[in-house]
Design an enzyme around this catalytic site. Structure first.
Site, mmCIF file in Angstrom:
data_model
loop_
_atom_site.group_PDB
_atom_site.id
_atom_site.type_symbol
_atom_site.label_atom_id
_atom_site.label_comp_id
_atom_site.label_asym_id
_atom_site.label_seq_id
_atom_site.Cartn_x
_atom_site.Cartn_y
_atom_site.Cartn_z
ATOM 1 N N HIS A 17 -6.873 -10.077 -46.154
ATOM 2 C CA HIS A 17 -6.891 -11.550 -46.260
ATOM 3 C C HIS A 17 -6.125 -12.004 -47.501
ATOM 4 O O HIS A 17 -5.365 -12.967 -47.457
ATOM 5 C CB HIS A 17 -8.328 -12.070 -46.387
ATOM 6 N N LYS A 41 -21.994 -16.076 -35.839
ATOM 7 C CA LYS A 41 -21.471 -14.729 -36.134
ATOM 8 C C LYS A 41 -22.432 -13.949 -37.042
ATOM 9 O O LYS A 41 -22.146 -12.830 -37.424
ATOM 10 C CB LYS A 41 -20.084 -14.830 -36.784
ATOM 11 N N ARG A 92 -2.579 -8.716 -36.912
ATOM 12 C CA ARG A 92 -2.612 -7.287 -37.251
ATOM 13 C C ARG A 92 -2.043 -6.407 -36.155
ATOM 14 O O ARG A 92 -1.325 -5.474 -36.398
ATOM 15 C CB ARG A 92 -4.039 -6.862 -37.573
ATOM 16 N N SER A 130 -13.293 -7.316 -41.807
ATOM 17 C CA SER A 130 -14.510 -7.487 -42.610
ATOM 18 C C SER A 130 -15.634 -6.610 -42.075
ATOM 19 O O SER A 130 -16.435 -6.074 -42.845
ATOM 20 C CB SER A 130 -14.937 -8.950 -42.600
HETATM 21 N N1 COA Z 1 -6.757 -8.625 -42.920
HETATM 22 C C1 COA Z 1 -7.980 -8.127 -42.746
HETATM 23 N N2 COA Z 1 -8.831 -8.557 -41.807
HETATM 24 C C2 COA Z 1 -8.418 -9.551 -41.016
HETATM 25 C C3 COA Z 1 -7.153 -10.129 -41.133
HETATM 26 C C4 COA Z 1 -6.299 -9.632 -42.145
HETATM 27 N N3 COA Z 1 -5.076 -10.106 -42.327
HETATM 28 N N4 COA Z 1 -7.033 -11.084 -40.197
HETATM 29 C C5 COA Z 1 -8.182 -11.107 -39.522
HETATM 30 N N5 COA Z 1 -9.018 -10.183 -40.019
HETATM 31 C C6 COA Z 1 -10.363 -9.844 -39.537
HETATM 32 C C7 COA Z 1 -11.413 -10.832 -39.947
HETATM 33 O O1 COA Z 1 -12.011 -10.458 -41.171
HETATM 34 C C8 COA Z 1 -12.397 -10.723 -38.811
HETATM 35 O O2 COA Z 1 -13.191 -9.585 -39.052
HETATM 36 P P1 COA Z 1 -14.653 -9.415 -38.432
HETATM 37 O O3 COA Z 1 -14.627 -9.910 -37.024
HETATM 38 O O4 COA Z 1 -14.831 -7.965 -38.548
HETATM 39 O O5 COA Z 1 -15.572 -10.206 -39.312
HETATM 40 C C9 COA Z 1 -11.549 -10.415 -37.595
HETATM 41 O O6 COA Z 1 -10.348 -9.879 -38.119
HETATM 42 C C10 COA Z 1 -11.237 -11.593 -36.748
HETATM 43 O O7 COA Z 1 -10.557 -12.553 -37.537
HETATM 44 P P2 COA Z 1 -10.372 -14.038 -37.018
HETATM 45 O O8 COA Z 1 -9.897 -14.019 -35.627
HETATM 46 O O9 COA Z 1 -9.571 -14.789 -38.024
HETATM 47 O O10 COA Z 1 -11.871 -14.537 -36.950
HETATM 48 P P3 COA Z 1 -12.740 -15.164 -38.059
HETATM 49 O O11 COA Z 1 -14.146 -15.043 -37.612
HETATM 50 O O12 COA Z 1 -12.424 -14.624 -39.401
HETATM 51 O O13 COA Z 1 -12.288 -16.709 -38.032
HETATM 52 C C11 COA Z 1 -12.033 -18.929 -37.079
HETATM 53 C C12 COA Z 1 -12.338 -17.437 -36.839
HETATM 54 C C13 COA Z 1 -12.903 -19.507 -38.178
HETATM 55 C C14 COA Z 1 -10.578 -19.086 -37.455
HETATM 56 C C15 COA Z 1 -12.273 -19.639 -35.726
HETATM 57 O O14 COA Z 1 -13.510 -19.163 -35.214
HETATM 58 C C16 COA Z 1 -12.375 -21.145 -35.848
HETATM 59 O O15 COA Z 1 -11.402 -21.823 -36.082
HETATM 60 N N6 COA Z 1 -13.605 -21.670 -35.637
HETATM 61 C C17 COA Z 1 -13.881 -23.115 -35.731
HETATM 62 C C18 COA Z 1 -14.193 -23.676 -34.337
HETATM 63 C C19 COA Z 1 -12.896 -23.944 -33.622
HETATM 64 O O16 COA Z 1 -12.189 -24.872 -33.938
HETATM 65 N N7 COA Z 1 -12.583 -23.062 -32.634
HETATM 66 C C20 COA Z 1 -11.271 -23.061 -32.013
HETATM 67 C C21 COA Z 1 -11.163 -24.050 -30.936
HETATM 68 S S1 COA Z 1 -11.814 -23.488 -29.443
#
Ligand code: COA
Length: 161
Positions: A17, A41, A92, A130
């Site tokens: 991140h 989550k 990724r 994460s």
């Molecule tokens: N390096 C390391 N880890 C990474 C990464 C990177 N560059 N990019 C993503 N990851 C990891 C994250 O830590 C996460 O890990 P985990 O699932 O083990 O905890 C996983 O990859 C998924 O990441 P991401 O897809 O970004 O999910 P998130 O839970 O971190 O974030 C939101 C999701 C918040 C962006 C999304 O749910 C959101 O926008 N929610 C608000 C509601 C909304 O508007 N929804 C969309 C409309 S339907």
């Protein structure tokens, strides 16, 4: 001024991140790192802890104002409130693509001014997430390559409880 939002659960922030934050800060004038306050989550770290960990990990960047905050509800609405016209996400692997594609299109449907920009992860963080950090830390493993140095001790303390 070009403002972008980098959303995520950040439970906790990883070096992957941080890499995306620093690279996005070289592109945008203002970057809002937005921690989703997502009960569904079942995060290990409170939203306050996750915000604090990011604030402590992010270096000062001369060309970009970086703000770390939390949000509830839809990302499309939050982006509008903060004046962001771009969402930054890290990509990724191909397995991320389909989900990210769907999210980007849904966000654009809800907020026509909102585009999503993907930054390819650095190869050394391709496998990182994460949940991987949480799993390794819970079993007392070494997370020093995965999590910013300043927060490692506190992350491990909580995970090993
Ligand atoms: N390096 C390391 N880890 C990474 C990464 C990177 N560059 N990019 C993503 N990851 C990891 C994250 O830590 C996460 O890990 P985990 O699932 O083990 O905890 C996983 O990859 C998924 O990441 P991401 O897809 O970004 O999910 P998130 O839970 O971190 O974030 C939101 C999701 C918040 C962006 C999304 O749910 C959101 O926008 N929610 C608000 C509601 C909304 O508007 N929804 C969309 C409309 S339907």
């Amino acid at each position: 001024m070009k403002t972008a939002v980098y959303p995520g659960s950040f439970d906790p922030i990883t070096n992957g991140h941080l890499d995306v934050i620093i690279r996005a800060a070289n592109v945008f004038d203002k970057l809002v790192v937005a921690v989703l306050n997502n009960a569904n989550k079942r995060p290990i770290f409170t939203v306050e802890e996750r915000v604090e960990f990011i604030r402590e990990s992010v270096p000062k960047m001369p060309s970009c104002e970086i703000i770390v905050t939390s949000f509830d509800g839809l990302l499309a609405d939050f982006a509008q409130e903060t004046g962001a016209t771009t969402v930054v996400k890290g990509l990724r692997a191909m397995s991320d693509f389909e989900y990210e594609f769907q999210q980007a299109l849904a966000n654009r449907k809800m907020n026509h001014r909102l585009d999503t920009v993907f930054l390819m992860t650095s190869e050394k963080y391709m496998y990182l997430s994460s949940s991987l950090v949480r799993e390794i830390g819970r079993h007392g493993g070494d997370i020093s390559d995965f999590v910013p140095l300043k927060i490692q001790k506190r992350v491990l303390e909580k995970l090993s409880k």
